[in-house]
Design a protein around this motif. Structure first.
Motif, mmCIF file in Angstrom:
data_model
loop_
_atom_site.group_PDB
_atom_site.id
_atom_site.type_symbol
_atom_site.label_atom_id
_atom_site.label_comp_id
_atom_site.label_asym_id
_atom_site.label_seq_id
_atom_site.Cartn_x
_atom_site.Cartn_y
_atom_site.Cartn_z
ATOM 1 N N UNK A 61 6.586 -0.761 9.333
ATOM 2 C CA UNK A 61 7.822 -1.516 8.610
ATOM 3 C C UNK A 61 7.082 -1.530 7.160
ATOM 4 N N UNK A 62 6.060 -1.586 6.736
ATOM 5 C CA UNK A 62 5.593 -1.598 5.374
ATOM 6 C C UNK A 62 5.504 -0.252 4.886
ATOM 7 N N UNK A 63 4.954 0.824 5.732
ATOM 8 C CA UNK A 63 5.136 2.103 5.180
ATOM 9 C C UNK A 63 6.317 2.542 4.860
ATOM 10 N N UNK A 64 7.309 2.138 5.875
ATOM 11 C CA UNK A 64 8.847 2.665 5.682
ATOM 12 C C UNK A 64 9.260 2.034 4.200
ATOM 13 N N UNK A 65 9.040 0.748 3.894
ATOM 14 C CA UNK A 65 9.332 0.297 2.665
ATOM 15 C C UNK A 65 8.759 0.915 1.427
ATOM 16 N N UNK A 66 7.493 1.470 1.557
ATOM 17 C CA UNK A 66 6.743 2.239 0.587
ATOM 18 C C UNK A 66 7.334 3.516 0.217
ATOM 19 N N UNK A 67 7.789 4.260 1.370
ATOM 20 C CA UNK A 67 8.290 5.512 1.243
ATOM 21 C C UNK A 67 9.714 5.551 0.703
ATOM 22 N N UNK A 112 1.783 7.858 -1.576
ATOM 23 C CA UNK A 112 0.475 8.163 -1.070
ATOM 24 C C UNK A 112 0.246 7.188 -0.234
ATOM 25 N N UNK A 113 0.529 5.917 -0.661
ATOM 26 C CA UNK A 113 0.013 4.571 0.082
ATOM 27 C C UNK A 113 0.738 4.542 1.602
ATOM 28 N N UNK A 114 1.848 4.903 1.445
ATOM 29 C CA UNK A 114 2.936 4.911 2.753
ATOM 30 C C UNK A 114 2.449 6.169 3.451
ATOM 31 N N UNK A 115 1.843 7.182 2.947
ATOM 32 C CA UNK A 115 1.731 8.150 4.177
ATOM 33 C C UNK A 115 0.303 7.729 4.766
ATOM 34 N N UNK A 116 -0.549 7.213 3.794
ATOM 35 C CA UNK A 116 -1.702 6.716 4.368
ATOM 36 C C UNK A 116 -1.677 5.713 5.562
#
Length: 319
Positions: A61-67, A112-116
């Motif tokens: 969920x957090x990655x999806x928001x960042x992306x 970058x953070x989302x992909x990490x």
């Protein structure tokens, strides 16, 4: 100011108006489109009697928001390069800050953070998760970034459907499934589960074009609304809604999904309001600037209703 990246204006809006512009720029309701594939996958897995991996769910969920933040910020950066947002979009982050360079850095940082985070999720589930999300990001760049800028050729909606439909849903299904290694990408389930809600997501993008037809046409952005005209485009909106619901109701009628999957109908009131608004005022930009938020309400309520219906269906059937 001597820095050419800094835009100094003698006519800056007053603080309250500027706060409203920042609220519009952040677009927090739009993040429902990012998290919906994950929530749908969670609802499906719960309905299948499988235990969710909550750490994977939160990280995804957090990655999806960042992306999606990367997508939105990068869109402002690329549109600043073409000039399409110069007059018609005062809430562009580039217009608000006057710093294209810093907005680009922030966008790339979110990417970058989302992909990490996605890489961590993939390491705990399947390498295909990272590959699928990278494909989504590639489509997102192709939509807005040079040299392709496929959104300027009227191809944004099909790209949106593909990214937020089967690709993102398949990635979420793999990431949230029990810890046993996945042997194959669940394309069939992802298409069945994500196809309808992704049409609702594409409707949000489609409705975002109505209030800026003149600006888009002047800068060569051939959105579907520019190509069709506002009246024929408005006439397509009921078909978006109908197809969304048809793809969700068909598995219920065929006995593959529980009756509670029909909970997605909670999205119909904003859909009805959207259809009426665009039918009556499609050519009046100042009256339909909020049409995409009605589309977003339909997308959010419909998707959440479907996810909850799939999750609770087997539980309710026991009563």
């Amino acid at each position: 100011m001597s820095d050419p990246q800094v835009v100094a204006s003698r006519y800056a809006p007053p603080a309250p108006a500027r706060r409203q512009l920042w609220k519009a720029a952040i677009k927090w309701p739009m993040y429902s489109v990012a998290v919906m594939p994950v929530l749908l996958a969670a609802g499906w897995l719960l309905g299948q009697g499988q235990a969710l991996r909550w750490g994977q769910l939160l990280a995804f969920l957090l990655a999806a928001v960042l992306l999606l933040a990367w997508e939105n910020l990068a869109n402002d950066v690329f549109d600043a390069d073409t000039g399409v947002d110069r007059l018609g979009k005062p809430h562009s982050v580039v217009n608000l800050t006057g710093r294209r360079d810093r907005v680009a850095v922030l966008a790339n940082g979110c990417l970058g953070l989302g992909l990490v985070l996605i890489a961590v999720v993939a390491a705990r589930s399947s390498p295909a998760v990272l590959a699928l999300v990278l494909a989504c990001c590639g489509l997102g760049y192709a939509y807005q970034g040079p040299p392709l800028r496929l959104g300027y050729r009227g191809l944004g909606e099909p790209l949106c459907w593909l990214a937020f439909g089967p690709l993102a849903t398949a990635a979420a299904l793999l990431a949230l499934a029990p810890a046993a290694p996945a042997t194959a990408i669940p394309w069939r389930t992802a298409l069945l589960l994500g196809g309808g809600p992704a049409i609702a997501t594409s409707l949000v993008l489609f409705c975002s074009h109505f209030h800026q037809v003149a600006e888009d046409a002047a800068h060569g952005k051939q959105s579907p609304v520019v190509r069709l005209g506002t009246a024929p485009a408005a006439a397509l909106v009921p078909w978006f809604v109908a197809l969304t619901l048809a793809l969700q109701w068909a598995p219920v009628l065929l006995g593959r999904w529980p009756l509670t999957a029909l909970f997605g109908v909670v999205g119909l009131p904003p859909a009805r309001a959207l259809i009426q608004l665009l039918r009556e005022h499609h050519a009046a930009p100042e009256q339909i600037s909020g049409s995409k938020f009605l589309a977003l309400q339909f997308q959010a309520f419909n998707g959440l209703g479907l996810a909850c219906g799939l999750a609770v269906g087997p539980w309710l059937s026991r009563w």
